[in-house]
Design an enzyme around this catalytic site. Structure first.
Site, PDB file in Angstrom:
ATOM      1  N   SER A 181       0.874  -1.147  -0.111  1.00  0.00           N
ATOM      2  CA  SER A 181      -0.122   0.059   0.005  1.00  0.00           C
ATOM      3  C   SER A 181       0.748   1.235  -0.156  1.00  0.00           C
ATOM      4  CB  SER A 181      -0.959  -0.035   0.993  1.00  0.00           C
ATOM      5  OG  SER A 181      -0.304  -0.373   2.337  1.00  0.00           O
ATOM      6  N   ASP A 236       8.660   2.728   6.036  1.00  0.00           N
ATOM      7  CA  ASP A 236       8.071   2.366   4.608  1.00  0.00           C
ATOM      8  C   ASP A 236       8.372   3.428   3.424  1.00  0.00           C
ATOM      9  OD1 ASP A 236       7.400   0.519   6.315  1.00  0.00           O
ATOM     10  OD2 ASP A 236       5.391   0.518   5.762  1.00  0.00           O
TER      11      ASP A 236
HETATM   12  C1  GLA Z   1       4.288  -1.165   9.666  1.00  0.00           C
HETATM   13  C2  GLA Z   1       4.530   0.132   9.533  1.00  0.00           C
HETATM   14  C3  GLA Z   1       5.812   0.693   9.742  1.00  0.00           C
HETATM   15  C4  GLA Z   1       6.512  -0.051  10.933  1.00  0.00           C
HETATM   16  C5  GLA Z   1       6.517  -1.296  10.990  1.00  0.00           C
HETATM   17  C6  GLA Z   1       6.927  -2.024  12.199  1.00  0.00           C
HETATM   18  O1  GLA Z   1       4.949  -1.878   8.455  1.00  0.00           O
HETATM   19  O2  GLA Z   1       3.745   0.708   8.149  1.00  0.00           O
HETATM   20  O3  GLA Z   1       5.925   2.067   9.850  1.00  0.00           O
HETATM   21  O4  GLA Z   1       6.183   0.608  12.091  1.00  0.00           O
HETATM   22  O5  GLA Z   1       5.039  -1.864  10.756  1.00  0.00           O
HETATM   23  O6  GLA Z   1       8.320  -1.745  12.249  1.00  0.00           O
END
Ligand code: GLA
Length: 374
Positions: free
Chosen positions: A116, A160
């Site tokens: 996403s 991300d």
């Molecule tokens: C998800 C969230 C990230 C991070 C991870 C855990 O992927 O989108 O920002 O917090 O979980 O590390």
């Protein structure tokens, strides 16, 4: 892959090419889980598996999600993929008018590889190209993370989006989520290969429990600040301070995990710089233990794969990756052990859960970019 998507574009929208094509990769995280929203460190990279976003201005509104076989035209209730696109457009270029959009690629959806975020970042970059604006990758990452927080209501961090927009080929990124400073490190672990094992489950707990973990971290910080007022986030807390605090057990476990995980990030950086797969593997195992027992974001499928991998001769280490409750296990394995490992692992998982996992091999790739159509 790209040719097939262009053909699909032409089947739907006629012989012309899209005005803009963006390749937007998935993200892996080597270590530093649940540290980003605690202003800590993370060590992610971008994958060769990508989401392509094709866009052209048009007089009608027609969006296609080619992997899902879904499309929307006009003002219909939006499926979730379209909500991300809509969120990106309304935040970045609300006056852009109608668009033809086609998305698709080889990035698994719902596997914890941030499909996403790849979509949101890809759409923002495409809009930036169409409008000829000049935001930096860092600025786009901030907008993307805002869009995701609004669309899905998850209080996520920025790992991300930084990984997807700013990664470098064959490198991971050491990102300080407080200062937003980052450095790239080349990864060469002397015959050690990274791979992902997809549980193919995604328990519904993810969104609610993610927010709950982030609230627990905040509660821990509020209590710690009463004694140590300079603390702004768990990033500032030492193991000694935590011991002095005598927090309620759950908050203490959550905080301990974050403090330990945060300390594992520079240790992993050192293991990578000294080309030491053994040390890297031990850090992965320790991270999984903490995620499972202290932070409690694992699930039986993830534990099964991590346990199987960690007992396997030829695997340096393995841990669940991402938010938790499903998605993938990240595994560091000797190149020559991969085939036998996959057979044994698939059998054992099949016996336990009645279906087999997917094995995903990836290269560390460059962040999202405009595809040259010449
Ligand atoms: C998800 C969230 C990230 C991070 C991870 C855990 O992927 O989108 O920002 O917090 O979980 O590390």
């Amino acid at each position: 892959m790209l040719d097939t998507l262009i053909q699909k574009w032409q089947q739907h929208f006629g012989p012309s090419y899209p005005e803009v094509i963006i390749r937007s990769p998935g993200r892996v995280n080597i270590i530093g889980e649940h540290t980003d929203y605690n202003q800590g460190f993370v060590l992610p990279g971008a994958t060769s598996q990508s989401q392509y976003v094709m866009v052209g201005k048009s007089s009608d509104h027609h969006w296609i999600a080619s992997d899902l076989g879904e499309e929307i035209q006009g003002e219909t209730p939006l499926p979730s993929w379209a909500k991300y696109i809509h969120g990106a457009i309304t935040s970045y270029a609300p006056d852009i008018g109608s668009l033809h959009i086609l998305i698709g690629g080889d990035l698994p959806i719902g596997a914890g590889m941030s499909s996403s975020s790849a979509l949101v970042c890809g759409v923002l970059l495409a809009l930036k190209e169409l409008t000829k604006r000049k935001e930096t990758g860092e600025q786009l990452a901030a907008i993307a993370s805002q869009v995701e927080r609004e669309v899905i209501g998850v209080q996520g961090g920025i790992m991300d989006q930084y990984a997807i927009l700013l990664s470098k080929k064959d490198h991971v990124m050491l990102l300080d989520c407080r200062t937003k400073e980052y450095q790239h490190f080349k990864v060469d672990l002397a015959g050690g290969r990274w791979m992902l094992i997809n549980t193919k489950v995604q328990h519904n707990l993810i969104d609610t429990n993610y927010n709950q973990r982030s609230n627990e971290c905040r509660q821990a910080v509020d209590l710690i600040r009463k004694k140590f007022p300079s603390v702004e986030s768990l990033r500032d807390v030492t193991p000694g301070m935590l011991e002095e605090m005598q927090l309620p057990q759950t908050l203490s476990n959550r905080a301990r995990f974050v403090i330990e995980e945060n300390n594992r990030v520079p240790e992993m950086q050192k293991a990578i710089e000294t080309h030491d797969p053994q040390a890297a593997g031990q850090l992965l195992n320790a991270s999984h233990e903490g995620l499972r027992k202290l932070y409690e974001v694992s699930c039986p499928e993830l534990d099964h794969l991590a346990d199987f991998a960690n007992k396997y001769n030829g695997v340096y280490g393995a841990r669940m990756m991402g938010g938790g409750f499903g998605g993938c296990v990240l595994c560091l394995i000797k190149e020559e052990a991969i085939r036998d490992f996959e057979e044994g692992c698939a059998d054992s998982y099949q016996n336990e859960f009645g279906f087999s996992p997917d094995f995903i091999h990836f290269e560390l790739s460059k962040g999202a970019l405009l595809v040259d159509q010449d």
